[in-house]
Each structure stands twice: as C-alpha cells, then as structure tokens.
Write an enzyme that holds these catalytic residues in place. Sequence first.
Site, mmCIF file in Angstrom:
data_model
loop_
_atom_site.group_PDB
_atom_site.id
_atom_site.type_symbol
_atom_site.label_atom_id
_atom_site.label_comp_id
_atom_site.label_asym_id
_atom_site.label_seq_id
_atom_site.Cartn_x
_atom_site.Cartn_y
_atom_site.Cartn_z
ATOM 1 N N ARG A 259 0.801 -1.215 0.000
ATOM 2 C CA ARG A 259 0.000 0.000 0.000
ATOM 3 C C ARG A 259 0.837 1.269 0.000
ATOM 4 O O ARG A 259 0.320 2.363 0.233
ATOM 5 C CB ARG A 259 -1.050 0.055 1.093
ATOM 6 N N ARG B 225 -19.425 -3.301 10.155
ATOM 7 C CA ARG B 225 -18.736 -4.604 10.004
ATOM 8 C C ARG B 225 -18.565 -5.287 11.358
ATOM 9 O O ARG B 225 -18.269 -4.667 12.368
ATOM 10 C CB ARG B 225 -17.362 -4.404 9.376
ATOM 11 N N ARG C 40 -13.936 -4.282 14.963
ATOM 12 C CA ARG C 40 -12.518 -3.943 15.018
ATOM 13 C C ARG C 40 -12.329 -2.574 15.656
ATOM 14 O O ARG C 40 -13.110 -1.659 15.402
ATOM 15 C CB ARG C 40 -11.936 -3.923 13.590
ATOM 16 N N ARG D 54 -7.813 6.597 8.275
ATOM 17 C CA ARG D 54 -7.509 5.448 7.385
ATOM 18 C C ARG D 54 -7.776 5.833 5.923
ATOM 19 O O ARG D 54 -7.008 5.488 5.033
ATOM 20 C CB ARG D 54 -8.357 4.234 7.777
HETATM 21 P P1 AP5 Z 1 -14.260 -6.096 3.923
HETATM 22 O O1 AP5 Z 1 -14.256 -7.178 2.894
HETATM 23 O O2 AP5 Z 1 -13.906 -6.448 5.318
HETATM 24 O O3 AP5 Z 1 -13.384 -4.832 3.394
HETATM 25 P P2 AP5 Z 1 -11.820 -4.656 3.253
HETATM 26 O O4 AP5 Z 1 -11.559 -3.980 1.958
HETATM 27 O O5 AP5 Z 1 -11.113 -5.949 3.494
HETATM 28 O O6 AP5 Z 1 -11.587 -3.628 4.441
HETATM 29 P P3 AP5 Z 1 -10.453 -3.523 5.554
HETATM 30 O O7 AP5 Z 1 -10.953 -2.499 6.524
HETATM 31 O O8 AP5 Z 1 -10.114 -4.869 6.129
HETATM 32 O O9 AP5 Z 1 -9.269 -2.971 4.752
HETATM 33 P P4 AP5 Z 1 -8.068 -2.229 5.293
HETATM 34 O O10 AP5 Z 1 -7.161 -2.308 4.134
HETATM 35 O O11 AP5 Z 1 -8.301 -0.884 5.833
HETATM 36 O O12 AP5 Z 1 -7.655 -3.062 6.616
HETATM 37 P P5 AP5 Z 1 -6.449 -4.022 6.936
HETATM 38 O O13 AP5 Z 1 -6.934 -5.028 7.888
HETATM 39 O O14 AP5 Z 1 -5.756 -4.452 5.695
HETATM 40 O O15 AP5 Z 1 -15.729 -5.432 3.875
HETATM 41 C C1 AP5 Z 1 -16.090 -4.368 4.754
HETATM 42 C C2 AP5 Z 1 -17.608 -4.467 5.062
HETATM 43 O O16 AP5 Z 1 -18.338 -4.262 3.850
HETATM 44 C C3 AP5 Z 1 -18.034 -5.839 5.603
HETATM 45 O O17 AP5 Z 1 -19.001 -5.662 6.606
HETATM 46 C C4 AP5 Z 1 -18.636 -6.572 4.380
HETATM 47 O O18 AP5 Z 1 -19.646 -7.476 4.753
HETATM 48 C C5 AP5 Z 1 -19.183 -5.392 3.558
HETATM 49 N N1 AP5 Z 1 -19.063 -5.633 2.103
HETATM 50 C C6 AP5 Z 1 -17.996 -6.164 1.438
HETATM 51 N N2 AP5 Z 1 -18.243 -6.195 0.106
HETATM 52 C C7 AP5 Z 1 -19.504 -5.672 -0.057
HETATM 53 C C8 AP5 Z 1 -20.318 -5.420 -1.208
HETATM 54 N N3 AP5 Z 1 -19.893 -5.720 -2.462
HETATM 55 N N4 AP5 Z 1 -21.538 -4.841 -1.030
HETATM 56 C C9 AP5 Z 1 -21.965 -4.523 0.242
HETATM 57 N N5 AP5 Z 1 -21.240 -4.744 1.370
HETATM 58 C C10 AP5 Z 1 -20.007 -5.298 1.216
HETATM 59 O O19 AP5 Z 1 -5.433 -3.015 7.667
HETATM 60 C C11 AP5 Z 1 -5.686 -2.529 8.959
HETATM 61 C C12 AP5 Z 1 -4.496 -1.693 9.422
HETATM 62 O O20 AP5 Z 1 -3.298 -2.503 9.456
HETATM 63 C C13 AP5 Z 1 -4.114 -0.494 8.527
HETATM 64 O O21 AP5 Z 1 -4.882 0.646 8.834
HETATM 65 C C14 AP5 Z 1 -2.638 -0.319 8.898
HETATM 66 O O22 AP5 Z 1 -2.488 0.333 10.141
HETATM 67 C C15 AP5 Z 1 -2.148 -1.751 9.064
HETATM 68 N N6 AP5 Z 1 -1.631 -2.314 7.799
HETATM 69 C C16 AP5 Z 1 -2.131 -3.387 7.125
HETATM 70 N N7 AP5 Z 1 -1.423 -3.613 6.011
HETATM 71 C C17 AP5 Z 1 -0.458 -2.672 5.973
HETATM 72 C C18 AP5 Z 1 0.565 -2.370 5.033
HETATM 73 N N8 AP5 Z 1 0.745 -3.099 3.917
HETATM 74 N N9 AP5 Z 1 1.385 -1.319 5.304
HETATM 75 C C19 AP5 Z 1 1.240 -0.590 6.436
HETATM 76 N N10 AP5 Z 1 0.280 -0.815 7.344
HETATM 77 C C20 AP5 Z 1 -0.577 -1.848 7.119
#
Ligand code: AP5
Length: 214
Positions: free
Chosen positions: A87, A126, A159, A170
């Site tokens: 990212r 969520r 979460r 975010r």
């Molecule tokens: P969901 O599928 O959970 O969405 P998502 O895109 O996976 O959202 P995340 O919040 O998990 O993404 P993120 O990238 O911010 O978090 P991450 O854990 O990677 O869907 C969300 C909701 O919508 C659900 O309720 C679902 O049911 C609904 N939904 C899904 N599709 C739908 C549709 N088509 N229609 C209707 N409803 C729908 O990261 C968290 C934290 O970790 C970051 O903030 C950062 O601090 C750290 N981190 C992680 N990776 C890195 C990295 N590479 N570099 C630096 N920091 C990092």
Amino acid sequence: MNVILIGAPGSGKGTQSRYLIDKHQFLQLSTGDLLRGAIAEKTEIGLMAQGFMDQGKLVPDEVMVKLVESFIDKNKGKSVIFDGFPRTVAQAESLEQMLKKSANQIDKVIFFSIDSELLVSRLTGRRTCAKCGEIYHIETKPSSKGEVCEKCGGELRQRPDDKKEVIGERLAQFEKNTGPTINFYRGKNMLEKVDCAKDPEIVLEEIEEILGLA
Ligand code: AP5
C-alpha cells in the site's frame, strides 16, 4: 498465479479474498490479519504496530516488508492473494524484488473502485468472527445466529479501527499512500478495475472473469 487486491478500507478486499480461497485454492496474505494476530499474541511487532493501527496510520514499510518476506519464503510456488499489501510505492517495489528472487511475479492487480461515501457505513457496521475471521455486516450481512458466527459459533467483534474517529485517518492514508501505489501499477499496465459497489456475488464474477477462472 499471484494477485494483488488493492482498494480503500471497506471496499471488500477481505470478503472477496475469502470467496476466492473457498472456490479456487488461493492462499491469502492479509497483512491486516497478520498484524492483528501479532497484537493478540503480544509479540514485539504486534506491540509496535498497535499504536499505528489504533490511530489509522500505516505501519512502517521496513516492518511490513520483513513480515511479507518471511511469508513468501515459507510459501514458494503457491498462488497467493495479496490483500492489503502493498500500500505504498516502496512496498510495491520491494514486493517485485522479493518475488524476482524465486523467478516469480505479480500476475494481476485488481483495483476495488468505490465512492468513499459508501465506505463509512460498511466499516462501522462490520463485525468479524474472532475465531474464524468470517466477515459480517449488521445490516447487509447479519449472522443468522445474532452475535455469534453462523459458521463456527465464534464471537462477533467490531474492530477497534472501525470507529468513526479512526476511519477518517484510514481513508486519508489510503489517498496519500495507496493512491500513488495504484498509479504505479497503472503505469505498468497491470491494473484491472472492478466496481465493488455492486453485490458481492457480482464483484466475484467480475474478478473471476479477469483472472480467467469464470
Ligand atoms: P471487507 O471485505 O472487510 O473490506 P476490506 O476492503 O477488506 O476492508 P479492511 O478495513 O479490512 O481494509 P483495510 O485495508 O483498511 O484493513 P487491513 O486489515 O488491511 O468489507 C467491509 C464491510 O463491507 C463488511 O461488513 C462486508 O460485509 C461489507 N461488504 C464487502 N463487500 C460488499 C459489497 N460488495 N456490497 C456490500 N457490502 C459489502 O489493515 C488494517 C491496518 O493494518 C491499517 O490501517 C494499517 O495500520 C495496518 N496495515 C495493514 N497492512 C499494511 C501495510 N501493507 N502497510 C502498512 N500498514 C498496514
């Protein structure tokens, strides 16, 4: 085949990863899940990452690259879905180098396109199973068993970074860091866009089409 799912928080990357794993034998690398696991186990990385995550900020590149490098080393030759990594442009460049070492590469980059107004309600509503990671939504995808997971009976939790106060940061981090990463792949003609405002089943069909799995 190695595939990157890239998109804003709440765009549906985790939901689609789970569908693809169930149907097509991919291995998922969710850096968010890895970090949450490290926090739960109170490892050194987890303790360091928690402060960044709770504020909606990105964990430093060096830490993320080390985590991913070790995953890639352990899973050579497998088809991987990269969910939430890279990212930043620095992470994208590092990933290219890591895969090159084993004569491997990224085959597709799928950009989850969506209007940001839809994201806040997706994130605040969520709920995730603490045991198996299944993803629900209190309005659009509630569990038939109320506060517990209908698949494994685990407890459903919100979460900590899905609170309104953190979501704004975010989304700002996404614009600032992941926007240029998307352009990095666009410049290499690797980017494929899906409209993830559509129903999840339709989004899956579009992804399967792109990956030649339809
Ligand atoms: P969901 O599928 O959970 O969405 P998502 O895109 O996976 O959202 P995340 O919040 O998990 O993404 P993120 O990238 O911010 O978090 P991450 O854990 O990677 O869907 C969300 C909701 O919508 C659900 O309720 C679902 O049911 C609904 N939904 C899904 N599709 C739908 C549709 N088509 N229609 C209707 N409803 C729908 O990261 C968290 C934290 O970790 C970051 O903030 C950062 O601090 C750290 N981190 C992680 N990776 C890195 C990295 N590479 N570099 C630096 N920091 C990092």
